[in-house]
Every structure is written in structure tokens, then in C-alpha cells.
Scaffold this active site. Structure first.
Site, PDB file in Angstrom:
ATOM      1  N   SER A  17       0.844  -1.220   0.000  1.00  0.00           N
ATOM      2  CA  SER A  17       0.000   0.000   0.000  1.00  0.00           C
ATOM      3  C   SER A  17       0.872   1.261   0.000  1.00  0.00           C
ATOM      4  O   SER A  17       0.529   2.264  -0.624  1.00  0.00           O
ATOM      5  CB  SER A  17      -0.945  -0.005   1.200  1.00  0.00           C
ATOM      6  OG  SER A  17      -0.227   0.151   2.406  1.00  0.00           O
ATOM      7  N   ILE A  98      19.114  -4.869   6.036  1.00  0.00           N
ATOM      8  CA  ILE A  98      19.998  -4.298   5.007  1.00  0.00           C
ATOM      9  C   ILE A  98      21.431  -4.483   5.503  1.00  0.00           C
ATOM     10  O   ILE A  98      21.785  -4.012   6.585  1.00  0.00           O
ATOM     11  CB  ILE A  98      19.682  -2.797   4.802  1.00  0.00           C
ATOM     12  CG1 ILE A  98      18.256  -2.639   4.260  1.00  0.00           C
ATOM     13  CG2 ILE A  98      20.705  -2.152   3.885  1.00  0.00           C
ATOM     14  CD1 ILE A  98      18.039  -3.220   2.877  1.00  0.00           C
ATOM     15  N   ASN A 112      13.713   4.152   6.102  1.00  0.00           N
ATOM     16  CA  ASN A 112      12.775   3.084   6.454  1.00  0.00           C
ATOM     17  C   ASN A 112      11.547   3.682   7.118  1.00  0.00           C
ATOM     18  O   ASN A 112      11.637   4.656   7.858  1.00  0.00           O
ATOM     19  CB  ASN A 112      13.444   2.091   7.409  1.00  0.00           C
ATOM     20  CG  ASN A 112      12.514   0.932   7.787  1.00  0.00           C
ATOM     21  OD1 ASN A 112      11.904   0.311   6.933  1.00  0.00           O
ATOM     22  ND2 ASN A 112      12.398   0.677   9.084  1.00  0.00           N
ATOM     23  N   HIS A 114       8.579   2.859   9.741  1.00  0.00           N
ATOM     24  CA  HIS A 114       8.263   1.904  10.805  1.00  0.00           C
ATOM     25  C   HIS A 114       6.986   2.353  11.512  1.00  0.00           C
ATOM     26  O   HIS A 114       6.868   3.526  11.870  1.00  0.00           O
ATOM     27  CB  HIS A 114       9.432   1.816  11.804  1.00  0.00           C
ATOM     28  CG  HIS A 114       9.219   0.800  12.869  1.00  0.00           C
ATOM     29  ND1 HIS A 114       9.407  -0.560  12.653  1.00  0.00           N
ATOM     30  CD2 HIS A 114       8.785   0.912  14.137  1.00  0.00           C
ATOM     31  CE1 HIS A 114       9.100  -1.211  13.761  1.00  0.00           C
ATOM     32  NE2 HIS A 114       8.728  -0.344  14.675  1.00  0.00           N
TER      33      HIS A 114
HETATM   34  C1  GRF Z   1       3.904  -0.926   6.966  1.00  0.00           C
HETATM   35  O1  GRF Z   1       3.094  -0.813   8.128  1.00  0.00           O
HETATM   36  C2  GRF Z   1       5.342  -0.655   7.317  1.00  0.00           C
HETATM   37  O2  GRF Z   1       5.500   0.367   8.280  1.00  0.00           O
HETATM   38  C3  GRF Z   1       5.745  -1.982   7.892  1.00  0.00           C
HETATM   39  O3  GRF Z   1       5.189  -2.923   6.992  1.00  0.00           O
HETATM   40  C4  GRF Z   1       3.974  -2.359   6.501  1.00  0.00           C
HETATM   41  C5  GRF Z   1       4.003  -2.414   4.992  1.00  0.00           C
HETATM   42  O4  GRF Z   1       2.721  -2.185   4.541  1.00  0.00           O
HETATM   43  N1  GRF Z   1       7.181  -2.112   7.990  1.00  0.00           N
HETATM   44  P1  GRF Z   1       2.486  -2.127   2.926  1.00  0.00           P
HETATM   45  O5  GRF Z   1       3.119  -3.401   2.366  1.00  0.00           O
HETATM   46  O6  GRF Z   1       3.183  -0.894   2.423  1.00  0.00           O
HETATM   47  O7  GRF Z   1       1.002  -2.078   2.783  1.00  0.00           O
END
Ligand code: GRF
Length: 202
Positions: A17, A98, A112, A114
């Protein structure tokens, strides 16, 4: 538009997403000079790869187990990034560490996303951790990647309130909405700095 185009590679392992959001905004010029030009994934069948295929976004999908080990896989990945003239690497739900090979080539140019207010709730399932900790507030963080896990210098954070009646799904949805606002903001700002030749790493 000031300066040159900034080529961005997204790394993702999941639904994608955030990739979808960044790609769409980039195509509309809403990331300033930034454009998503490559997806790297360790999950060939994930949502992110499916989306990239639909929009003909180049994809490098494999994982280090099938590529002769981490160092060889990272060397291959770095060569791909350089071949695409990548300026900025964005990890958005990428579930691999990484390593040094990548960091040596792209130190200070890997960020990144998070889903917590770091340093709280590092690691996997950060939203679930916050939910069961019954905090009144959590959030999302964009940070530079260093050799640690979710530990590099923080660039920007966005707070997300937690209501007592929230289900975990409610909170996950609200956190993803915050991600989809915060990450493009940071990517645009860093792209604009890079296009002006400014150093983005503190
Ligand atoms: C996100 O919540 C990101 O912060 C975490 O994994 C999820 C990825 O969601 N590390 P998407 O694949 O971008 O929908």
C-alpha cells in the site's frame, strides 16, 4: 521543477500500500522531482510485486537464499540500483535486514518506514505491540537506516491516537493512513534537497 529527476527504489515484502501511494503520487508530480523507478522485493508473489507488474514498474524479485547467500544477493542488488541510477532507497515493509554491502554503497540514502513512535516498539508487529501495551498514543516513524534494526537517525514522526474502543484492525487502519501521509511528505522533501545537490543525511 527545480533540479534533476531523483530516481527512487522502493523495497517491499508485503501488500504494497505504501508503494502504491508513492508510485501514484510520483506519477502525478506530487513527490517533487522524485519518481519511483524500481521495486526490489524478497517475496515474488506479494501485493507490491503484483502492483508493480500491473503498472509496468521494473521489479527485482528474489531472495538471498536463491541468490547464493546475502553478500552475493546484496552485491547483485547494488549493481541493479546503480544500473537504474538510484538516488534514494525507501524501505516500506521490507522484511529483510539491510547488510553492509548495501550500506557501504548507499549509506545515508536509505530510509525506512516503521509503524511506531521509535524507539518504542521496534521490530515486527509494532502496531500489535502498541495495541496490547494499551498505550493512549502510538504513531509512525521515517528514519535513516543504519546497521541496526529500526535504529537509525529519525527524520520525521507522526502521532496516532489510540481510542479505548479501538480494535486492532481500527488501529492498523489508522496507522496505515498516517504512513500514507508521512512517507510521501518525507520522500518529497528529501528528493527536493537531493535535486538541489544538498546532502540529506544529518
Ligand atoms: C507498513 O506498516 C510498514 O511500516 C511496515 O510494513 C507495513 C508495509 O505495509 N514495515 P504495505 O506493504 O506498504 O502495505
Amino acid at each position: 521543477m527545480e533540479g534533476r529527476a531523483i530516481n527512487i527504489a522502493v523495497f517491499a515484502s508485503g501488500a504494497g500500500s505504501n508503494l502504491r501511494q508513492l508510485y501514484t503520487l510520483g506519477e502525478r508530480g506530487d513527490l517533487g522531482p522524485g519518481h519511483i523507478v524500481l521495486l526490489i522485493s524478497d517475496q515474488p508473489n506479494c501485493g507490491a510485486v503484483q502492483f508493480a507488474t500491473q503498472v509496468s514498474l521494473p521489479v527485482m524479485a528474489a531472495n538471498h537464499k536463491s541468490q547464493g547467500g546475502r553478500d552475493l544477493w546484496e552485491a547483485t542488488m547494488v549493481a541493479q540500483l546503480q544500473a537504474h541510477g538510484i538516488d534514494l532507497v525507501v524501505l516500506a515493509g521490507y522484511m529483510r535486514i539491510i547488510g553492509n554491502t548495501m550500506l557501504q554503497s548507499f549509506q545515508g540514502r536509505v530510509i525506512n518506514l516503521h509503524p511506531s513512535l521509535l524507539p518504542a516498539f521496534q521490530g515486527l508487529d509494532a502496531v500489535k505491540q502498541a495495541f496490547y501495551a494499551q498505550v493512549a498514543e502510538t504513531g509512525v516513524t521515517v528514519h535513516f537506516v543504519d546497521e541496526g534494526l529500526d535504529s537509525g537517525p529519525i527524520i520525521r514522526q507522526m502521532r496516532v491516537p489510540v481510542a479505548p474502543q479501538d480494535s486492532l484492525e481500527d488501529l492498523l487502519h489508522r496507522v496505515h493512513e498516517a504512513e500514507h501521509r508521512l512517507l510521501p511528505q518525507v520522500v518529497r522533501e528529501l528528493s527536493e534537497m537531493m535535486a538541489k545537490g544538498q546532502d540529506i543525511f544529518q
